[in-house]
Design an enzyme around this catalytic site. Sequence first.
Site, mmCIF file in Angstrom:
data_model
loop_
_atom_site.group_PDB
_atom_site.id
_atom_site.type_symbol
_atom_site.label_atom_id
_atom_site.label_comp_id
_atom_site.label_asym_id
_atom_site.label_seq_id
_atom_site.Cartn_x
_atom_site.Cartn_y
_atom_site.Cartn_z
ATOM 1 N N HIS A 1 0.820 -1.223 0.000
ATOM 2 C CA HIS A 1 0.000 0.000 0.000
ATOM 3 C C HIS A 1 0.847 1.264 0.000
ATOM 4 O O HIS A 1 1.819 1.381 0.722
ATOM 5 C CB HIS A 1 -1.031 -0.005 1.128
ATOM 6 C CG HIS A 1 -0.494 0.000 2.522
ATOM 7 N ND1 HIS A 1 -0.138 1.160 3.162
ATOM 8 C CD2 HIS A 1 -0.290 -0.997 3.401
ATOM 9 C CE1 HIS A 1 0.255 0.864 4.398
ATOM 10 N NE2 HIS A 1 0.187 -0.436 4.572
ATOM 11 N N ASP B 1 6.178 0.503 6.761
ATOM 12 C CA ASP B 1 4.724 0.333 6.580
ATOM 13 C C ASP B 1 4.173 1.446 5.700
ATOM 14 O O ASP B 1 3.814 2.491 6.204
ATOM 15 C CB ASP B 1 4.059 0.322 7.954
ATOM 16 C CG ASP B 1 2.574 0.006 7.880
ATOM 17 O OD1 ASP B 1 2.105 -0.452 6.831
ATOM 18 O OD2 ASP B 1 1.884 0.243 8.893
ATOM 19 N N GLU C 1 -4.893 1.788 2.605
ATOM 20 C CA GLU C 1 -4.973 0.588 3.453
ATOM 21 C C GLU C 1 -5.143 0.989 4.910
ATOM 22 O O GLU C 1 -5.850 0.335 5.665
ATOM 23 C CB GLU C 1 -3.703 -0.256 3.285
ATOM 24 C CG GLU C 1 -3.769 -1.644 3.950
ATOM 25 C CD GLU C 1 -3.327 -1.656 5.414
ATOM 26 O OE1 GLU C 1 -3.584 -2.669 6.085
ATOM 27 O OE2 GLU C 1 -2.745 -0.666 5.906
ATOM 28 N N GLU C 2 -4.472 2.077 5.308
ATOM 29 C CA GLU C 2 -4.385 2.390 6.739
ATOM 30 C C GLU C 2 -5.707 2.792 7.366
ATOM 31 O O GLU C 2 -5.989 2.443 8.502
ATOM 32 C CB GLU C 2 -3.349 3.510 6.975
ATOM 33 C CG GLU C 2 -1.908 3.091 6.699
ATOM 34 C CD GLU C 2 -1.385 2.016 7.656
ATOM 35 O OE1 GLU C 2 -2.133 1.546 8.503
ATOM 36 O OE2 GLU C 2 -0.209 1.636 7.505
ATOM 37 N N ASP D 1 3.235 -6.499 3.263
ATOM 38 C CA ASP D 1 2.845 -5.424 4.183
ATOM 39 C C ASP D 1 3.158 -5.825 5.622
ATOM 40 O O ASP D 1 2.349 -5.682 6.522
ATOM 41 C CB ASP D 1 1.348 -5.104 4.018
ATOM 42 C CG ASP D 1 0.920 -3.905 4.867
ATOM 43 O OD1 ASP D 1 1.800 -3.138 5.313
ATOM 44 O OD2 ASP D 1 -0.297 -3.747 5.091
ATOM 45 N N HIS E 1 3.607 2.514 12.685
ATOM 46 C CA HIS E 1 2.728 3.684 12.891
ATOM 47 C C HIS E 1 3.347 4.745 13.797
ATOM 48 O O HIS E 1 2.622 5.563 14.369
ATOM 49 C CB HIS E 1 1.370 3.258 13.482
ATOM 50 C CG HIS E 1 0.576 2.359 12.596
ATOM 51 N ND1 HIS E 1 -0.669 1.901 12.955
ATOM 52 C CD2 HIS E 1 0.827 1.845 11.364
ATOM 53 C CE1 HIS E 1 -1.138 1.117 11.986
ATOM 54 N NE2 HIS E 1 -0.241 1.067 11.015
#
Lengths: 469, 469
Positions: B286, B298, B332-333, B360, B430
Site C-alpha cells: 500500500h 509500513d 490501506e491504513e 505489508d 505507525h
Amino acid sequence: MNKLHTIGFFILLCSAFAKAQLVQTSQADSLMLKSIYDYSLTESKSYEWLDYLSNNIGGRLSGSIQAQRAVEYTEKEIAKFASRTELQSVMVPKWTRGTPEFAYIQLNDFSTINVNVCALGGSIPTREAGIKAGVVEVTSLEQLAQIGRKEIEGKIVFYNRPMDPTKIQTFEAYGGCVDQRYSGAEEAGKYGAVGVIVRSMNLRLDDYPHTGSMSYGDLDVENYIPAAAISTNDAEKLHTYLSLDKNLQFFLKQDCTVWGDVESYNVIGEIKGTKYPNEVIIVGGHLDSWDLGDGSHDDGAGVVQSMQVLETLKKLDYQPLRTIRVVLFMNEENGLKGAREYAKQAKAKSENHIFALESDAGGFSPRGFSFDATEDQMKVVHSWKKLFKPYLIHYFEKGGSGADVGPLKDSGTVLAGLRPDSQRYFDFHHAANDTFDAVNKRELELGAATMTSLIYLFDQYGVVDNSMD
Amino acid sequence: MNKLHTIGFFILLCSAFAKAQLVQTSQADSLMLKSIYDYSLTESKSYEWLDYLSNNIGGRLSGSIQAQRAVEYTEKEIAKFASRTELQSVMVPKWTRGTPEFAYIQLNDFSTINVNVCALGGSIPTREAGIKAGVVEVTSLEQLAQIGRKEIEGKIVFYNRPMDPTKIQTFEAYGGCVDQRYSGAEEAGKYGAVGVIVRSMNLRLDDYPHTGSMSYGDLDVENYIPAAAISTNDAEKLHTYLSLDKNLQFFLKQDCTVWGDVESYNVIGEIKGTKYPNEVIIVGGHLDSWDLGDGSHDDGAGVVQSMQVLETLKKLDYQPLRTIRVVLFMNEENGLKGAREYAKQAKAKSENHIFALESDAGGFSPRGFSFDATEDQMKVVHSWKKLFKPYLIHYFEKGGSGADVGPLKDSGTVLAGLRPDSQRYFDFHHAANDTFDAVNKRELELGAATMTSLIYLFDQYGVVDNSMD
C-alpha cells in the site's frame, strides 16, 4: 511459580524413564520448551546484563581494565544461580589504540579530504608525525606479486575487495575477504610497502571503519608496517579519487601500542548433573570485545545468552541429568588464548565434554544452529526439529560451530553454534556502532531461549556414542 | 547480460514443455531463482526507490499532497519497465493531525509530568483549550461494562493491556490488543467518557506513541470523544502514578480534523502474459502510510518490493506466460478503499486473478509466506520449498495473507503475504521512528527476491484448479 514447578516435576518423572538418545521426544519436551520460551520472553535477565556490560563497562579488549571488570561482574552474577564458579587464569596479549587515528587523501592541487580509519588490532603505530605516501590499490593478496616490488616499495597498499553481496550467509562473504585484513600487512611488508589500508569488512556503505585482528606472520620485525581499516564509503571515495589522480598521496597517523602479555581469566560457572555428573555440557561466548563500540553484538549477546541458559534452567527448577556449564572465554578477538586454555585444562582433568554450544554471531533473531557432528548425531538433532517449529527455528545443518568451542573438537565433543539471522551482523561487527541500542530485546531473548532448549535436549538425551559405530 | 540472456532462453524452452502445475520443478527453476537473488542483491532499484519515497516525499496519509506525489512518482518509475500503467481512481477519507498533541499527568500537589501522545487516526479533536479529567484504567473493553457508567462518566478511559510478549509471531500479539485502539473510543463513549488514552501497540518500552486507525462505529455523533495513543514508557508511568494517586488528572489537547472524502488513486502497472494473458497474477503493497514517520516499513518496503518484482523479471529478460501486475493500493491504513475498488473493478471486467501476493509486514529479513489457499494448492507450494532452501526461506504455511489482497478472496484467487521476521516490526509500526534508516538494504532486497521467485513459480506452473476437485 506453581505451573513451573509442576512442569519441572513432570519432566523429572519422564526423564527417569528416558533411555538416552534412543527415546522419542515427549509431550514433556514440548511443555519444557514452552516454559523456556515463556520465561525467556518475560522474566529473563539477559537484556539487563547486556545493558550493564555495554553501558556500564563498555568495550572489553583483552588485558584492559574493562575486561577485568567484566570478569568480576559476570562471575558475581553467575554465582547467583550456579552451584560453583571459577576464574580460570590465562595469559592474553595486550594492545591499545592510543589517541584517535587520523587520515586524509591529498590531491595534486594540495586539497585534502579527511577519511575515517581505525588501526587494526595488533598493528604497530606510524611514526609520530604520521606517514604520507602514494597508493597502490589491489583487490587481492595475490595481485601484489603480479605488481611487484618496484611499484609497491615506499607506497601504501590499499586492499579494496568488497564482501560479496550475493552470499546469502554473510559470514561466507566475510570469510571470502578477511585475508586482506589479517594478512594484508604481512604480504605488503614483503614488497617494501610503508603501510596498508584495508576496506572495512562491511556489506553496507557507511562511515564506520571496522577493526579486527591482523598478523605480521613470519615477517622480520624491521618490515612491520602500520595497518588500518577505512570505512566502506571512504574506500569508495579513495577508489574514485585514484581513478582521477593516480599520484594522490595518503596520510595516516596512529599511535597504537603492542604490550607484553598480561593475566586474565575465563569465567566459569556450573550446575552439577544429578545422574551423569561426569558428562559435561558447556555453553559460552567470549567476554572480550573490540574497543571501538561496546561489543554488544560481538559478543556481549553471546555472553548474556549463555548465562541465561543456566539462569533459566535454575528458575524453572530443572535438575539437569548432566553437568551444565557456562564458559565465558577471554581473548577470542585477538589470540583465542582463553579457548585454548580451557580445552587444555579440560583434557588435563580428563573431563568428558559431550556437547559444546557457542553463541558468537550477534544478538539477532535466531534461525537455528550449525553443527560439527557425525551423521548419526545429526539424525538425533533432526528428530528434535519439530519441537522448535512453533518458535520458527528451522536451521539445523552441518557446518562451522565457533572459534571458542573449536579447540574441544579433538576430544570428540559435539560442537554447535547459534545461527541468528546474519544480514545485519557486519553492519556493526568490530565498529563503533556495535552498541546496546543495536540489540533488540526480544531477538536477544529468543536466541537465549533457543539455546536453552537445545541444551535441555542434549541434557535429556545425551549424544550418540560414536565409539559404538 | 550474456549469462542472464542464456538463462532466460533456457527457461523459455523448458516452460514450453511445462504442463501447468503437474510438472516437476527443474534445474532451470533453480538457475532462475539464483539469477533473481543475484540481481536483487546487486543491481536492483528497491532501496533507491524507498529512499525517494521516504526522504523526498515522506509520510503519505490518504488524501495528502504526499500521497499524490507518491502516486505520480511510482507511476513514472513503473512506466520504465511495465508495458502498461494505469491510475485507478478511488475516493478516500482525509484526516489531518494538525499541530502536535500535548498531554500531561497532573498529581494532587499540582505538579505535572509531560507524556508522549498522538491522536489516533480518525479521532475528533479536543476542544481548543484541551480536556482535563480523572482517569479510569482498564485492560479490556469488557471491563468497562463491569465498571459501569457511574465511574466512567466524565472521565478519561486509559486502555493499558500490553501486547503479549510470549507470542512468537508478533502480529498475533498485535491482533490480541488492537481492539483497544480501534473500538476503545466507541465503547468508552457509550458510558459517557470524555476521552480515551490507549497504550501504544508496541512490544518495546520506549517513548514513541503509535497511531493507527480507530472508529466510532454506531455511536451517535454527540458521543464522539477524542482518542489518543500514549507511548509504552508513559503508559507504564501513568499506571504507576495511578497506583499512587487514583485521583490524578490527565490533560490532553489535540486539534486533528476529519474532512470529506477526496479523490486518489491505486497505481497499476503490468507486463502482459505471452501464453495465458488472461490469467492475472498481482503483487502489491500500500502506497499510503501514517503521517508520523515516513512509512518506510509500513508500507514503503512493500511498495518498492512489489515494483522490484516486475523490474527484476524485465531486467532478466523473462517473458511471463501470464500477465504479471503490480498494484500499489491507496488507503490501506484508514479505510481500505483502494483494495475494495480494485477488487470491484476486477470483478466488473471479469478479470481472472489466479494469484495475489501482498507485502505489508515490513522490510525485514524474509522467512517465507503465509497462504490463503486450498490443501491441494498448498501441496504445489510445498513442492517448491526446496528451491528456496539456499536462501534460508522456510516458512510456507496456511494463514492470513494481507488486507489489500483480501477483497479478491471471493473470486477464488490464491492469496499470499510475505512473512518477514516480525520481532522488530512493532518497534516502528505507525510511529515517528518508521523511517528509512530503520530499513536494511539487504533485508529489503532479499524480500523482493523472495517475492519475485514465488511470482515466477506461479507464472510457470499456475494454480491447481479447484473447480476440478
